[in-house]
Design an enzyme around this catalytic site. Structure first.
Site, short mmCIF file in Angstrom:
data_model
loop_
_atom_site.label_atom_id
_atom_site.label_comp_id
_atom_site.label_asym_id
_atom_site.label_seq_id
_atom_site.Cartn_x
_atom_site.Cartn_y
_atom_site.Cartn_z
N ASP A 162 -30.52 4.30 40.66
CA ASP A 162 -30.37 3.00 40.05
C ASP A 162 -28.88 2.63 40.12
O ASP A 162 -28.03 3.51 40.34
CB ASP A 162 -30.86 3.10 38.60
CG ASP A 162 -30.68 1.80 37.86
OD1 ASP A 162 -31.10 0.76 38.39
OD2 ASP A 162 -30.10 1.83 36.75
N ASP A 216 -26.98 -0.45 38.05
CA ASP A 216 -26.39 -0.85 36.76
C ASP A 216 -26.60 0.24 35.73
O ASP A 216 -27.74 0.64 35.47
CB ASP A 216 -27.04 -2.14 36.25
CG ASP A 216 -26.40 -3.37 36.84
OD1 ASP A 216 -25.20 -3.57 36.62
OD2 ASP A 216 -27.11 -4.13 37.53
N ASP A 273 -30.66 5.27 34.26
CA ASP A 273 -30.20 5.20 32.87
C ASP A 273 -31.29 4.68 31.94
O ASP A 273 -31.07 4.60 30.74
CB ASP A 273 -28.95 4.32 32.74
CG ASP A 273 -29.25 2.86 33.00
OD1 ASP A 273 -29.84 2.57 34.06
OD2 ASP A 273 -28.93 2.01 32.15
MG LIG Z 1 -29.87 0.67 35.08
#
Ligand SMILES: [Mg+2]
Length: 314
Positions: free
Chosen positions: A30, A32, A249
């Site tokens: 991922d 961001d 995240d």
């Molecule tokens: Mg993310």
């Protein structure tokens, strides 16, 4: 059986970290909250990714963000010194265009979203309308009777992140979707953007609004849904899914996506979710919640920051 707490990578000995890094070949990461936060790189994440590339790992940046094209995302990554090319960049705007191509779609698309989507449609030769402001001007009666002239060419609606989201857009999208043959695609369903002190609505809020009045469900491109794997990695996954590592995240998108595919999964604590959230989920399971999607949100491993991955490695 209740899942175990994930293993903290920072507790690995030198030989354990070496053995673990040898165990995977393909990395899906991922962006961001893992590599960067908005326009700020997360410390050393580029050093770690570039080192993994040098070791011969295949690395794919996969983002639910639909506001940028792959070109623009590669540009962003390069300014932060990630050695990634177009072949390593997969965004949901790109996936949406690939999905329509796979369906042999050749009509026009109504977009609730940004130029990230329209540019990807341009690249596969599909016509589109809808990007940009479309503000309420007058009454609902005048909108319906005078302003909105449905375009008979429209055969699909794509919904992504749209800062100009409005009542007229919602009404137009739902009207096109009233025809059951209109394809309904959503880029992703993230609820909100991580931002301290404010709640910035994510694409999921817009998708829900349109799904509600259209009385239909969208086909969702982004994590945790599986189009990405179906389009790009199907055969490789069938051969050996444990050679894949998913880094993210968010538990309910990144980790869930990885676990559903039987990948190894690594949570980094630089974005939305931290290890205490994993503990909450384990407690919920211990208290009798049997939702399979919940068990699939418990990662195998975690680390405070991706930049620390090689801290204990020679
Ligand atoms: Mg993310």
């Amino acid at each position: 059986m209740a899942p175990k707490l994930p293993i903290n990578i920072s507790t690995f000995s030198k030989s354990q970290i070496r053995e673990w890094i040898n165990s995977f070949e393909v990395i899906l990461t991922d962006c961001d909250g893992v590599l960067w936060l908005y326009n700020n790189i997360l410390k050393n994440s580029n050093v770690v990714i570039n080192r993994l590339l040098e070791m011969g790992k295949k690395v794919y940046f996969i983002t639910n963000n639909s506001t940028k094209t792959r070109d623009e995302l590669v540009e962003k990554a390069k300014t932060m010194n990630f050695n990634v090319g177009m072949e390593g960049m997969i965004s949901t705007a790109y996936l949406a265009a690939q999905y329509l191509k796979q369906q042999n779609f050749n009509k026009k698309v109504y977009i609730v979203g940004s130029s990230g989507i329209s540019k990807e449609l341009d690249l596969v030769g599909l016509k589109h309308v809808g990007v940009g402001p479309d503000v309420m001007n007058g009454t609902i009666v005048s909108l319906v009777k005078e302003q909105f002239k449905p375009d008979p060419e429209i055969g699909a609606v794509i919904v992504g992140f749209d800062e100009n989201f409005s009542f007229p857009k919602m009404m137009k999208a739902a009207s096109y979707l009233n025809n059951p043959s209109t394809i309904f695609v959503a880029t992703n369903t993230d609820e909100r953007f991580p931002m301290p002190n404010f709640v910035v609505p994510g694409t999921g809020a817009i998708v829900k609004a349109i799904e509600t009045c259209a009385e239909r469900k969208a086909v969702v491109m982004g994590k945790p849904e599986n189009w990405l794997c179906d389009i790009f990695f199907k055969e490789e996954i069938k051969r050996d899914s444990r050679k894949f590592l998913m880094i993210g995240d968010r538990l309910n998108t990144d980790i869930l996506f990885g676990k559903k595919n039987n990948f190894q999964t690594l949570l980094v604590e630089t974005g939305v979710h931290k290890i205490d959230k994993v503990q909450d989920i384990i407690n919920q399971i211990n208290n009798g919640d049997t939702d399979l999607d919940l068990a699939n949100q418990v990662p195998d491993f975690y680390i405070s920051s991706l930049g620390d991955l090689f801290n204990n490695y020679d």
